[in-house]
Design a protein around this motif. Sequence first.
Motif, PDB file in Angstrom:
ATOM      1  N   ASN A   1     -68.779  97.441  35.144  1.00 32.02           N
ATOM      2  CA  ASN A   1     -69.381  97.686  36.453  1.00 32.02           C
ATOM      3  C   ASN A   1     -70.533  96.705  36.665  1.00 32.02           C
ATOM      4  OD1 ASN A   1     -69.932  98.946  38.901  1.00 32.02           O
ATOM      5  ND2 ASN A   1     -71.342 100.406  37.970  1.00 32.02           N
ATOM      6  N   LEU A   2     -70.418  95.877  37.685  1.00 30.70           N
ATOM      7  CA  LEU A   2     -71.427  94.844  37.930  1.00 30.70           C
ATOM      8  C   LEU A   2     -72.572  95.342  38.808  1.00 30.70           C
ATOM      9  CD1 LEU A   2     -69.026  91.820  38.577  1.00 30.70           C
ATOM     10  CD2 LEU A   2     -70.032  92.577  36.417  1.00 30.70           C
ATOM     11  N   ARG A   3     -72.264  96.203  39.771  1.00 29.76           N
ATOM     12  CA  ARG A   3     -73.299  96.692  40.696  1.00 29.76           C
ATOM     13  C   ARG A   3     -72.774  97.949  41.392  1.00 29.76           C
ATOM     14  NH1 ARG A   3     -70.998  92.161  42.739  1.00 29.76           N
ATOM     15  NH2 ARG A   3     -69.880  92.347  44.721  1.00 29.76           N
ATOM     16  N   PRO A   4     -73.633  98.705  42.061  1.00 28.78           N
ATOM     17  CA  PRO A   4     -73.174  99.939  42.708  1.00 28.78           C
ATOM     18  C   PRO A   4     -72.262  99.660  43.901  1.00 28.78           C
ATOM     19  CG  PRO A   4     -75.506  99.515  43.180  1.00 28.78           C
ATOM     20  CD  PRO A   4     -75.093  98.535  42.140  1.00 28.78           C
ATOM     21  N   SER A   5     -71.158 100.376  43.971  1.00 33.59           N
ATOM     22  CA  SER A   5     -70.238 100.260  45.109  1.00 33.59           C
ATOM     23  C   SER A   5     -69.251 101.423  45.059  1.00 33.59           C
ATOM     24  CB  SER A   5     -69.487  98.932  45.067  1.00 33.59           C
ATOM     25  OG  SER A   5     -68.517  98.864  46.099  1.00 33.59           O
ATOM     26  N   ARG A   6     -68.746 101.807  46.250  1.00 37.58           N
ATOM     27  CA  ARG A   6     -67.736 102.863  46.318  1.00 37.58           C
ATOM     28  C   ARG A   6     -66.323 102.306  46.414  1.00 37.58           C
ATOM     29  NH1 ARG A   6     -68.719 105.088  51.349  1.00 37.58           N
ATOM     30  NH2 ARG A   6     -70.115 103.331  51.693  1.00 37.58           N
ATOM     31  N   ASP A   7     -66.179 100.984  46.400  1.00 42.36           N
ATOM     32  CA  ASP A   7     -64.837 100.397  46.454  1.00 42.36           C
ATOM     33  C   ASP A   7     -64.056 100.775  45.198  1.00 42.36           C
ATOM     34  OD1 ASP A   7     -65.521  99.257  48.818  1.00 42.36           O
ATOM     35  OD2 ASP A   7     -66.068  97.321  47.963  1.00 42.36           O
ATOM     36  N   VAL A   8     -62.729 100.793  45.323  1.00 46.32           N
ATOM     37  CA  VAL A   8     -61.863 101.285  44.250  1.00 46.32           C
ATOM     38  C   VAL A   8     -60.918 100.179  43.813  1.00 46.32           C
ATOM     39  CG1 VAL A   8     -60.157 103.037  43.610  1.00 46.32           C
ATOM     40  CG2 VAL A   8     -61.998 103.617  45.194  1.00 46.32           C
ATOM     41  N   ALA A   9     -60.712 100.057  42.489  1.00 43.66           N
ATOM     42  CA  ALA A   9     -59.726  99.129  41.953  1.00 43.66           C
ATOM     43  C   ALA A   9     -58.322  99.667  42.202  1.00 43.66           C
ATOM     44  CB  ALA A   9     -59.966  98.915  40.457  1.00 43.66           C
ATOM     45  N   VAL A  10     -57.352  98.752  42.293  1.00 41.92           N
ATOM     46  CA  VAL A  10     -55.969  99.123  42.600  1.00 41.92           C
ATOM     47  C   VAL A  10     -55.059  98.575  41.508  1.00 41.92           C
ATOM     48  CG1 VAL A  10     -54.056  98.796  44.217  1.00 41.92           C
ATOM     49  CG2 VAL A  10     -56.361  99.220  45.082  1.00 41.92           C
ATOM     50  N   LEU A  11     -54.124  99.415  41.058  1.00 45.68           N
ATOM     51  CA  LEU A  11     -53.097  98.995  40.119  1.00 45.68           C
ATOM     52  C   LEU A  11     -51.836  98.671  40.914  1.00 45.68           C
ATOM     53  CD1 LEU A  11     -51.822  98.691  37.262  1.00 45.68           C
ATOM     54  CD2 LEU A  11     -51.300 101.144  37.362  1.00 45.68           C
ATOM     55  N   ASP A  12     -51.434  97.408  40.922  1.00 44.67           N
ATOM     56  CA  ASP A  12     -50.201  96.984  41.583  1.00 44.67           C
ATOM     57  C   ASP A  12     -49.088  97.032  40.537  1.00 44.67           C
ATOM     58  OD1 ASP A  12     -48.194  95.883  43.034  1.00 44.67           O
ATOM     59  OD2 ASP A  12     -49.328  94.158  43.760  1.00 44.67           O
ATOM     60  N   PHE A  13     -48.256  98.072  40.601  1.00 44.67           N
ATOM     61  CA  PHE A  13     -47.248  98.318  39.574  1.00 44.67           C
ATOM     62  C   PHE A  13     -45.851  98.246  40.187  1.00 44.67           C
ATOM     63  CE2 PHE A  13     -44.490 101.284  37.226  1.00 44.67           C
ATOM     64  CZ  PHE A  13     -44.553 100.702  35.964  1.00 44.67           C
ATOM     65  N   SER A  14     -44.962  97.510  39.539  1.00 42.28           N
ATOM     66  CA  SER A  14     -43.596  97.409  40.031  1.00 42.28           C
ATOM     67  C   SER A  14     -42.643  97.359  38.848  1.00 42.28           C
ATOM     68  CB  SER A  14     -43.416  96.173  40.912  1.00 42.28           C
ATOM     69  OG  SER A  14     -43.666  94.992  40.174  1.00 42.28           O
ATOM     70  N   TYR A  15     -41.416  97.784  39.092  1.00 42.62           N
ATOM     71  CA  TYR A  15     -40.385  97.733  38.059  1.00 42.62           C
ATOM     72  C   TYR A  15     -39.020  97.759  38.753  1.00 42.62           C
ATOM     73  CZ  TYR A  15     -39.655 102.750  38.805  1.00 42.62           C
ATOM     74  OH  TYR A  15     -39.377 103.966  39.359  1.00 42.62           O
ATOM     75  N   LYS A  16     -37.992  97.444  37.973  1.00 41.64           N
ATOM     76  CA  LYS A  16     -36.632  97.443  38.489  1.00 41.64           C
ATOM     77  C   LYS A  16     -35.799  98.379  37.624  1.00 41.64           C
ATOM     78  CE  LYS A  16     -32.975  94.276  39.978  1.00 41.64           C
ATOM     79  NZ  LYS A  16     -32.527  92.857  39.981  1.00 41.64           N
ATOM     80  N   PHE A  17     -35.075  99.294  38.256  1.00 43.44           N
ATOM     81  CA  PHE A  17     -34.196 100.216  37.536  1.00 43.44           C
ATOM     82  C   PHE A  17     -32.832 100.177  38.217  1.00 43.44           C
ATOM     83  CE2 PHE A  17     -32.248 104.281  36.502  1.00 43.44           C
ATOM     84  CZ  PHE A  17     -32.450 104.335  35.128  1.00 43.44           C
ATOM     85  N   GLY A  18     -31.877  99.590  37.530  1.00 44.33           N
ATOM     86  CA  GLY A  18     -30.569  99.410  38.155  1.00 44.33           C
ATOM     87  C   GLY A  18     -30.703  98.542  39.382  1.00 44.33           C
ATOM     88  N   ALA A  19     -30.286  99.076  40.532  1.00 43.22           N
ATOM     89  CA  ALA A  19     -30.357  98.314  41.779  1.00 43.22           C
ATOM     90  C   ALA A  19     -31.663  98.542  42.525  1.00 43.22           C
ATOM     91  CB  ALA A  19     -29.174  98.691  42.682  1.00 43.22           C
ATOM     92  N   TYR A  20     -32.522  99.414  41.997  1.00 43.31           N
ATOM     93  CA  TYR A  20     -33.738  99.776  42.721  1.00 43.31           C
ATOM     94  C   TYR A  20     -34.914  98.917  42.249  1.00 43.31           C
ATOM     95  CZ  TYR A  20     -30.901 103.938  43.458  1.00 43.31           C
ATOM     96  OH  TYR A  20     -29.880 104.810  43.756  1.00 43.31           O
ATOM     97  N   LEU A  21     -35.639  98.331  43.208  1.00 35.11           N
ATOM     98  CA  LEU A  21     -36.902  97.653  42.919  1.00 35.11           C
ATOM     99  C   LEU A  21     -38.024  98.512  43.488  1.00 35.11           C
ATOM    100  CD1 LEU A  21     -38.421  95.218  41.779  1.00 35.11           C
ATOM    101  CD2 LEU A  21     -38.209  94.130  44.031  1.00 35.11           C
ATOM    102  N   VAL A  22     -38.840  99.060  42.612  1.00 36.35           N
ATOM    103  CA  VAL A  22     -39.874 100.014  43.015  1.00 36.35           C
ATOM    104  C   VAL A  22     -41.231  99.344  42.888  1.00 36.35           C
ATOM    105  CG1 VAL A  22     -40.835 102.299  42.633  1.00 36.35           C
ATOM    106  CG2 VAL A  22     -38.423 101.873  42.149  1.00 36.35           C
TER     107      VAL A  22
END
Length: 1014
Positions: free
Chosen positions: A835-856
């Motif tokens: 944590n560098l300084r005070p803030s209410r912003d939130v980190a985001v996890l960009d998560f993706s995977y492929k299962f069979g024909a589905y790209l999630v």
Amino acid sequence: MALSGMRGLSVFISDVRNCRNKEQERLRVDKELGNIRTRFKNEKGLTPYEKKKYVWKMLYIYMLGYDVDFGHMEAVSLISAPKYPEKQVGYIVTSCLLNENHDFLRLAINAVRNDIIGRNETFQCLALTLVGNIGGREFAESLAPDVQKLLLSSSCRPLVRKKAALCLLRLFRKNPDVVNVDGWSDRMAQLLDERDLGVLTSSMSLFVALVSNNHEAYWSCLPKCVKVMERLARNQDVPQEYTYYGIPSPWLQVKTMRALQYFPTVEDPSIRRALFEVLQRILMGTDVVKNVNKNNASHAVLFEALALVMHLDSEKEMMSQCVALLGKFIAVREPNIRYLGLENMTRMLMVTDVHEIIKRHQAQIITSLKDPDISIRRRSLDLLYGMCDVSNAKDIVEELLQYLATADFAMREELALKAAILAEKFAPDLSWYVDVILQLIDKAGDFVSDDIWFRVVQFVTNNEDLQPYAALKAREYLDKPAIHETMVKVSAYLLGEYSHLLARRPGCSPKEIFGIIHEKLPTVSTPTIPILLSTYAKILMHSQPPDPELQNQVWAVYSKYESCIDAEIQQRAVEYFALSRKGAALMDILAEMPKFPERQSSLIKKAEDTDADTAELSAIKLRTQQQSSNALVVTDQRPPNGAPQVSQLGMVMVPSTSNTDHNTAEQRSTQANGTLSGVDSQLPAQDMAPAGDILGDLLSPLAIEGPPGVSAQSDHNSVHGHDVAPGDDALALAPVGDQDPTVKPIVDIAERFDALCLKDSGVLYEDPYVQIGIKAEWRGHQGRFVLFLGNKNTAPLDSVQAVILPPSHLRSELSAVPDIIPPRAQVQCPLEVVNLRPSRDVAVLDFSYKFGAYLVNNRLRLPAVLNKFLQPIQVSAEEFFSQWRPLTPPLKLQEVVRGVRPMSLGEMANLLNSLRLMVCPGLDPNPSNLVASTTFYSESTRAMLCLVRIETDPADRTQLRMTVASGDPALTFELKEFIKEHLVNIPTTANPPAPVPQQPIASSDPGALLAGLL
């Protein structure tokens, strides 16, 4: 600036000053810049007067704070003008608008050189001033020889030579090669014979830079410096304009003594004697007077003289005189003088012969420790720490302990560390050392690092005579109604190892010891629970044959934690439960800890290594770079029926993890001659141990906090609120061919995020194919996540990607994630957050995977929110008000919050506690109000105390007035908004509140404002 005759410039300045607001000013400036740009495009039609006028306007606009990104060439071209008015404008505007790396400056080098080698002294001064301000490396290579000639010329006026000396100083700093060392020693000695004090002062500035780079070449100048000091000390041939409040050229005296400090020593007896006479005259002739300007000048000379005395390591008589003089300074009322006196007395400690003399001023130094100015208190602490030895350690440490109760929070950590080091280094006996450290933990537990109590454990373990005394003191502290968690740790450890030595004392039976320690269990955090579990096992071991009632109580605790989500707690509970059934064999397995090997104190090393944190972070970064991936893939190895594996000892085996070596009971029993496996088995581990349960709903809140008698079976039969048959797997495999074409989460993502904002482990996301869990640990401004990426299916997940999108206030580092997650496997990915300084912003996890024909693909908010960097702290009324009263906006902000869900004071207190704000009862006389405190950690603010006050209206629970205060305006605003969001956004199942009356809470209520104290 001579602006007479420039009517257009005067009118423009008047127009700008008459603008009623910033917007009008901007419009007027933009209009003028457009006009200037148009006129410069038709430069052939411009007269020198007009060009000068427009360049002046550009400078004025630049001074107002607006960007001026054109016209630089016109300003530079004026340097070549033949007349002084235009040339002056060119030099001044170029100096202000351009820096040393600007390309346009190269075009001016020849024009500047022509003015320097010319005969017009006015033009020479303009050119030297420009080069002295913005000259770079190219100027140094081109102009240094010409500047040197001016400096050494006897035909130039002193004004020019003075500017030449300062100009050459700038060029030397940019390129030291411009001054030839071999030839400059004699020339420098010649310059130090200068009678004009202006030239001499500028030359001395140049000389200080030269000797700081290479003093060996300038030994011949040393006698000249001493003669300069003699001349000034005797006030010989010093013009009135160079005498400042009766002090002959104090600036030259300071620079000369600074230059002398670059020479290792003064060998020549006559020179040394002459120098000491001058220093003696300075020491004797300096005193505190009422005139501030004279004080500043005389003390600048005096403190430089003190530094020179220490550098020369002169005779003891002069050292004593210096200490006596500093003793007077630390007793005066002027805070700046007291500060300088304490600082220089601390520097005097480097001279070994003056320790006893400084000790005479110990009482006054201790008085300064309670000064209103925190900078003086810090210098007093440094001085006391440095002057402490065996003879005065007891007095100084006792003073530090007394001061600890009222010290600023910003100083307490340093104060606790230094008191612990002094107690260790100079303890007259070890029992006194134990007393000091326990008092330290009792008075400032939040500011006592783990290293301090680890060190106590080492001392007690290595000294058998000390063990009964330490155990007895620990037992006494546990009788207090409220003690810090660090005290619980050290007391539990000591009593676990040595409580059997107190068996004959009243209140010290194994059952009583267990009872008083177990009372503290609900109040401690997760990392402390393993220490208490180890203590219970030790108590059982020492009470062989065991008391059946005691044994049942301990077994109930172990049963409760056998299904704990934390791997360290779960493993200890399981193993100790199994070991405790071995009867007499327990004596061999859990024997007392062996002595620790002698090694350097980690506390002293910590005090010496000021860059420890930086070094530690660098090491972590290096290790991360060396390993391509820290992700640990764990496959499901459970038997087909889903039952946990059981070892020969009858213990549930927990799968191993990546970061912590969890030995089994059999492995531990073979270490250290039959003792438990070293200090790490008892002391809290520095690395977080990620849980190892595979594919089960590992991180969901199973009955972790349930009563000991309730079995875990019923909890395992419910997943996400849906009942399943006892024989079924909690996460039944999803057949590959029967999935919905659109992959949707099977949990409420927003609800999961909100829950993880208030706790440190749980499921963040789940769909038919993947479960993402989180386990987090927070320490100060740093956090460590472990992301559990679980494949729930019998086919692999392909093209797996996980990227952290951090906000600007967070620095994050995620280990590499494998592209493929095998069937029914789990990947553990460490994530470091700073944590560098005070803030209410939130980190985001960009998560993706492929299962069979589905790209999630999903973007999930990570619960690295503001309250994770808060540490609750209990403050007394005195501490609260001393911090609260001086703060004013924007450090203290107040807002009336409406639309709050009606809740009782108890519910609101619970909410604040869940946000890591400790409610402090009794501080506000109005029973309808709440006061809370916490400490916020970030890299920019470090540990910052935050205070919160909430005033409720008993007649209308839908509104309240909130006041937040801290030492940082950004932190105050962000914390206020953060608390407000949680007060307003709490989900409600009740009827909507009635319309809120649009009037503020009355401040005339006599109890509402703490009777004027807040």
